[in-house]
Design a protein around this motif. Structure first.
Motif, PDB file in Angstrom:
ATOM      1  N   PHE A   1       0.882  -1.215   0.144  1.00 30.22           N
ATOM      2  CA  PHE A   1       0.063  -0.112  -0.021  1.00 30.22           C
ATOM      3  C   PHE A   1       1.009   1.304   0.037  1.00 30.22           C
ATOM      4  CE2 PHE A   1      -2.596  -3.159   2.410  1.00 30.22           C
ATOM      5  CZ  PHE A   1      -3.672  -3.213   1.516  1.00 30.22           C
ATOM      6  N   THR A   2       1.312   1.923  -1.254  1.00 24.86           N
ATOM      7  CA  THR A   2       2.057   2.767  -1.197  1.00 24.86           C
ATOM      8  C   THR A   2       1.314   4.280  -1.090  1.00 24.86           C
ATOM      9  OG1 THR A   2       1.807   2.989  -3.624  1.00 24.86           O
ATOM     10  CG2 THR A   2       3.611   1.812  -2.843  1.00 24.86           C
ATOM     11  N   ILE A   3       1.578   5.072  -0.309  1.00 24.75           N
ATOM     12  CA  ILE A   3       1.063   6.205   0.219  1.00 24.75           C
ATOM     13  C   ILE A   3       1.624   7.471  -0.555  1.00 24.75           C
ATOM     14  CG2 ILE A   3       0.402   7.808   2.017  1.00 24.75           C
ATOM     15  CD1 ILE A   3      -0.699   4.978   2.295  1.00 24.75           C
ATOM     16  N   THR A   4       0.797   8.339  -1.292  1.00 28.52           N
ATOM     17  CA  THR A   4       1.412   9.346  -2.093  1.00 28.52           C
ATOM     18  C   THR A   4       0.411  10.490  -2.010  1.00 28.52           C
ATOM     19  OG1 THR A   4      -0.220   8.663  -3.972  1.00 28.52           O
ATOM     20  CG2 THR A   4       2.239   7.914  -3.943  1.00 28.52           C
ATOM     21  N   GLY A   5       0.904  11.722  -1.347  1.00 29.16           N
ATOM     22  CA  GLY A   5       0.201  12.807  -1.373  1.00 29.16           C
ATOM     23  C   GLY A   5      -0.913  12.623  -0.176  1.00 29.16           C
ATOM     24  N   GLU A   6      -1.967  13.581  -0.663  1.00 30.33           N
ATOM     25  CA  GLU A   6      -3.237  13.692  -0.042  1.00 30.33           C
ATOM     26  C   GLU A   6      -4.222  12.549  -0.483  1.00 30.33           C
ATOM     27  OE1 GLU A   6      -4.047  15.439   2.545  1.00 30.33           O
ATOM     28  OE2 GLU A   6      -1.897  16.334   2.487  1.00 30.33           O
ATOM     29  N   PRO A   7      -4.828  11.783   0.474  1.00 32.18           N
ATOM     30  CA  PRO A   7      -6.003  11.067  -0.009  1.00 32.18           C
ATOM     31  C   PRO A   7      -7.074  11.643  -0.999  1.00 32.18           C
ATOM     32  CG  PRO A   7      -6.189  11.528   2.256  1.00 32.18           C
ATOM     33  CD  PRO A   7      -4.883  12.233   1.831  1.00 32.18           C
ATOM     34  N   THR A   8      -7.593  10.748  -1.795  1.00 27.77           N
ATOM     35  CA  THR A   8      -8.740  11.026  -2.545  1.00 27.77           C
ATOM     36  C   THR A   8     -10.168  11.237  -2.087  1.00 27.77           C
ATOM     37  OG1 THR A   8      -8.932   9.118  -3.674  1.00 27.77           O
ATOM     38  CG2 THR A   8      -7.170  10.662  -4.563  1.00 27.77           C
ATOM     39  N   GLY A   9     -10.110  10.257  -0.986  1.00 27.21           N
ATOM     40  CA  GLY A   9     -11.336  10.106  -0.224  1.00 27.21           C
ATOM     41  C   GLY A   9     -11.959   8.871  -0.955  1.00 27.21           C
ATOM     42  N   GLN A  10     -11.366   8.221  -1.887  1.00 19.62           N
ATOM     43  CA  GLN A  10     -11.966   6.855  -2.571  1.00 19.62           C
ATOM     44  C   GLN A  10     -11.304   5.752  -2.186  1.00 19.62           C
ATOM     45  OE1 GLN A  10     -14.687   7.470  -4.508  1.00 19.62           O
ATOM     46  NE2 GLN A  10     -14.346   9.482  -4.196  1.00 19.62           N
TER      47      GLN A  10
ATOM     48  N   PRO B   1      -1.018  -1.799  14.029  1.00 23.09           N
ATOM     49  CA  PRO B   1      -0.537  -0.897  13.114  1.00 23.09           C
ATOM     50  C   PRO B   1      -0.077  -1.863  11.992  1.00 23.09           C
ATOM     51  CG  PRO B   1       0.100   0.008  15.082  1.00 23.09           C
ATOM     52  CD  PRO B   1      -0.514  -1.249  15.448  1.00 23.09           C
ATOM     53  N   LEU B   2       0.495  -2.973  12.251  1.00 20.19           N
ATOM     54  CA  LEU B   2       1.150  -4.015  11.380  1.00 20.19           C
ATOM     55  C   LEU B   2       0.027  -4.811  10.473  1.00 20.19           C
ATOM     56  CD1 LEU B   2       4.645  -4.692  12.709  1.00 20.19           C
ATOM     57  CD2 LEU B   2       3.871  -3.014  11.081  1.00 20.19           C
ATOM     58  N   ALA B   3      -1.303  -4.753  11.035  1.00 16.36           N
ATOM     59  CA  ALA B   3      -2.269  -5.493  10.299  1.00 16.36           C
ATOM     60  C   ALA B   3      -2.603  -5.028   8.927  1.00 16.36           C
ATOM     61  CB  ALA B   3      -3.735  -5.448  10.922  1.00 16.36           C
ATOM     62  N   ALA B   4      -2.214  -3.564   8.531  1.00 15.74           N
ATOM     63  CA  ALA B   4      -2.301  -3.263   7.347  1.00 15.74           C
ATOM     64  C   ALA B   4      -1.557  -1.919   7.211  1.00 15.74           C
ATOM     65  CB  ALA B   4      -3.889  -2.729   7.035  1.00 15.74           C
ATOM     66  N   ALA B   5      -0.172  -1.974   7.016  1.00 16.25           N
ATOM     67  CA  ALA B   5       0.920  -1.229   6.839  1.00 16.25           C
ATOM     68  C   ALA B   5       0.872  -0.489   5.516  1.00 16.25           C
ATOM     69  CB  ALA B   5       2.168  -1.613   7.466  1.00 16.25           C
ATOM     70  N   GLY B   6       1.055   0.697   5.456  1.00 11.78           N
ATOM     71  CA  GLY B   6       1.119   1.450   4.257  1.00 11.78           C
ATOM     72  C   GLY B   6       2.889   1.984   4.481  1.00 11.78           C
ATOM     73  N   ILE B   7       3.314   2.400   3.156  1.00 13.32           N
ATOM     74  CA  ILE B   7       4.712   2.921   2.999  1.00 13.32           C
ATOM     75  C   ILE B   7       4.566   4.082   2.117  1.00 13.32           C
ATOM     76  CG2 ILE B   7       5.270   1.324   1.112  1.00 13.32           C
ATOM     77  CD1 ILE B   7       7.357   2.466   4.277  1.00 13.32           C
ATOM     78  N   GLU B   8       5.297   5.060   2.376  1.00 13.03           N
ATOM     79  CA  GLU B   8       5.252   6.246   1.474  1.00 13.03           C
ATOM     80  C   GLU B   8       6.198   5.877   0.018  1.00 13.03           C
ATOM     81  OE1 GLU B   8       7.214   9.568   3.272  1.00 13.03           O
ATOM     82  OE2 GLU B   8       5.432  10.023   4.819  1.00 13.03           O
TER      83      GLU B   8
ATOM     84  N   TRP C   1      -7.417  -0.964  -4.438  1.00 12.70           N
ATOM     85  CA  TRP C   1      -7.505  -0.493  -2.926  1.00 12.70           C
ATOM     86  C   TRP C   1      -7.532   1.047  -2.886  1.00 12.70           C
ATOM     87  CZ3 TRP C   1      -5.069   2.934  -0.004  1.00 12.70           C
ATOM     88  CH2 TRP C   1      -3.802   3.404  -0.087  1.00 12.70           C
ATOM     89  N   ARG C   2      -7.406   1.825  -3.948  1.00  6.67           N
ATOM     90  CA  ARG C   2      -7.329   3.180  -4.115  1.00  6.67           C
ATOM     91  C   ARG C   2      -8.800   3.739  -4.509  1.00  6.67           C
ATOM     92  NH1 ARG C   2      -2.515   5.654  -4.313  1.00  6.67           N
ATOM     93  NH2 ARG C   2      -0.463   4.145  -4.430  1.00  6.67           N
ATOM     94  N   GLY C   3      -9.560   2.681  -4.761  1.00 10.27           N
ATOM     95  CA  GLY C   3     -10.957   2.983  -5.424  1.00 10.27           C
ATOM     96  C   GLY C   3     -10.929   3.149  -6.948  1.00 10.27           C
ATOM     97  N   ILE C   4      -9.890   2.740  -7.640  1.00 10.90           N
ATOM     98  CA  ILE C   4      -9.569   2.968  -9.018  1.00 10.90           C
ATOM     99  C   ILE C   4      -9.696   1.519  -9.700  1.00 10.90           C
ATOM    100  CG2 ILE C   4      -8.218   5.021  -8.701  1.00 10.90           C
ATOM    101  CD1 ILE C   4      -5.655   3.159  -9.593  1.00 10.90           C
TER     102      ILE C   4
ATOM    103  N   GLN D   1      -3.673  -4.506  -4.271  1.00 10.25           N
ATOM    104  CA  GLN D   1      -2.655  -3.769  -3.798  1.00 10.25           C
ATOM    105  C   GLN D   1      -1.683  -3.010  -4.921  1.00 10.25           C
ATOM    106  OE1 GLN D   1      -0.138  -6.153  -1.039  1.00 10.25           O
ATOM    107  NE2 GLN D   1      -2.082  -6.767   0.126  1.00 10.25           N
ATOM    108  N   ASP D   2      -0.989  -2.250  -4.778  1.00  8.89           N
ATOM    109  CA  ASP D   2       0.116  -1.659  -5.572  1.00  8.89           C
ATOM    110  C   ASP D   2       1.111  -2.626  -5.535  1.00  8.89           C
ATOM    111  OD1 ASP D   2      -1.634   0.758  -5.216  1.00  8.89           O
ATOM    112  OD2 ASP D   2      -0.121   1.336  -3.924  1.00  8.89           O
ATOM    113  N   LEU D   3       1.715  -2.638  -6.883  1.00 10.90           N
ATOM    114  CA  LEU D   3       2.690  -3.765  -7.440  1.00 10.90           C
ATOM    115  C   LEU D   3       3.811  -3.343  -8.095  1.00 10.90           C
ATOM    116  CD1 LEU D   3       3.345  -6.607  -8.259  1.00 10.90           C
ATOM    117  CD2 LEU D   3       2.051  -6.499 -10.300  1.00 10.90           C
ATOM    118  N   LEU D   4       4.875  -3.363  -7.458  1.00 12.28           N
ATOM    119  CA  LEU D   4       6.191  -3.059  -7.779  1.00 12.28           C
ATOM    120  C   LEU D   4       7.132  -4.155  -8.196  1.00 12.28           C
ATOM    121  CD1 LEU D   4       8.673  -0.941  -7.237  1.00 12.28           C
ATOM    122  CD2 LEU D   4       9.471  -2.292  -5.369  1.00 12.28           C
ATOM    123  N   ILE D   5       7.468  -3.807  -9.795  1.00 11.75           N
ATOM    124  CA  ILE D   5       8.592  -4.966 -10.171  1.00 11.75           C
ATOM    125  C   ILE D   5       9.756  -4.169 -10.261  1.00 11.75           C
ATOM    126  CG2 ILE D   5       8.935  -6.227 -12.455  1.00 11.75           C
ATOM    127  CD1 ILE D   5       6.407  -6.952 -11.189  1.00 11.75           C
ATOM    128  N   ALA D   6      10.903  -4.615  -9.808  1.00 11.84           N
ATOM    129  CA  ALA D   6      12.295  -3.969  -9.676  1.00 11.84           C
ATOM    130  C   ALA D   6      13.283  -5.290 -10.360  1.00 11.84           C
ATOM    131  CB  ALA D   6      12.711  -3.752  -8.305  1.00 11.84           C
TER     132      ALA D   6
END
Length: 277
Positions: free
Chosen positions: A196-205, A226-233, A256-259, A265-270
């Motif tokens: 769950f990546t956190i970016t700026g202000e929430p949209t409310g969605q 807190p660690l049941a659902a942890a977000g990260i900037e 999860w963002r309402g989109i 969840q957000d998905l990182l490929i590195a």
């Protein structure tokens, strides 16, 4: 791609896979979702989140192949393998002679179920418990999360998954896991991580409402745990991934963002650079 093999005797009426390579993955995912002979742990033992066990496993197998470019001959390392939700569908995809899978988790019940159910039929699927301390999953664990080291040599794997692992780690432990993933990846190998990546202000969605945790890059959605659902900037996740020596390929937004999105969840490929350490 291997033919579908149940962990019990094969179902006589199993349909024949299509000849068209473009349709084979869809066929395989459908078999994983619907084949009643595929193993399924008792419902009361599933500790890896809500949702249909087989359907979620099939969904992620599709993401591994389509987004992560997983090949049947690759060596897979599943950090936080739980009770086999990713391992079961991978038994149907990885080449039984050349592909391999290793899973680690702190929860003994999950490791035992996987080792007793999967490994006897698929010996290249191996599971081990690591006694990592975690306030929810292993509160009496002996190994602090900041001291985690996985017992494999450098460059042991081609594909590393962290599914719903970053969502249960504080920032300082996530950094340790990223460095270990980089150490273990062979050049050209990929890390497949959800968060769950956190970016700026929430949209409310958003379906989860996160609050900043401890004035740092970590956020929480459930104050009493807190660690049941942890977000990260997002900036922290990207910088720590790059600092570990990995190249960030993409960071896809989740629904999860309402989109509208193909994953929750957000998905990182590195990727580990070809000249990586």
């Amino acid at each position: 791609m291997t033919a579908t093999l149940a962990l019990r005797p094969a179902e006589p009426s199993l349909p024949t896979p299509p000849n068209d390579p473009g349709q084979q993955l869809d066929w395989l995912l459908d078999q994983v979702r619907t084949n009643r002979f595929m193993p399924h742990p008792p419902a009361e033992n599933i500790f890896v989140g809500d949702g249909d066990y087989r359907a979620i496993g099939a969904e992620f197998l599709g993401h591994f192949v389509r987004i992560g470019r997983l090949k049947p001959t690759e060596r897979v390392f599943d950090i936080g393998c739980g009770i086999g939700r990713m391992a079961v569908p991978l038994t149907q995809y990885l080449d039984p002679a050349r592909g391999s899978y290793d899973g680690v988790d702190p929860v003994m019940d999950g490791i035992l179920w996987c080792a007793q159910t999967i490994t006897p039929v698929y010996p290249r699927f191996r599971f081990q418990r690591l006694d990592i301390a975690h306030p929810l999953y292993n509160p009496q664990g002996s190994l602090p999360g900041t001291e985690v080291q996985f017992g494999f040599p450098n460059q042991s794997f081609d594909f590393i998954t962290m599914i719903s692992v970053a969502t249960h780690l504080p920032p300082e432990e996530l950094t340790v896991y990223l460095n270990e993933a980089s150490r273990l990846l062979a050049p050209g190998g990929r890390l497949f991580l959800t968060a769950f990546t956190i970016t700026g202000e929430p949209t409310g969605q958003e379906r989860l409402k996160f609050k900043r945790w401890r004035e740092g890059p970590g956020w929480y959605a459930i104050e009493e745990a807190p660690l049941a659902a942890a977000g990260i900037e997002e900036e922290f996740l990207l910088s720590q991934t790059q600092g570990a020596g990995l190249l960030v390929e993409s960071l896809g937004r989740g629904h999860w963002r309402g989109i509208n999105a193909p994953h929750y969840q957000d998905l990182l490929i590195a990727t580990k650079p070809e000249n990586g350490r």
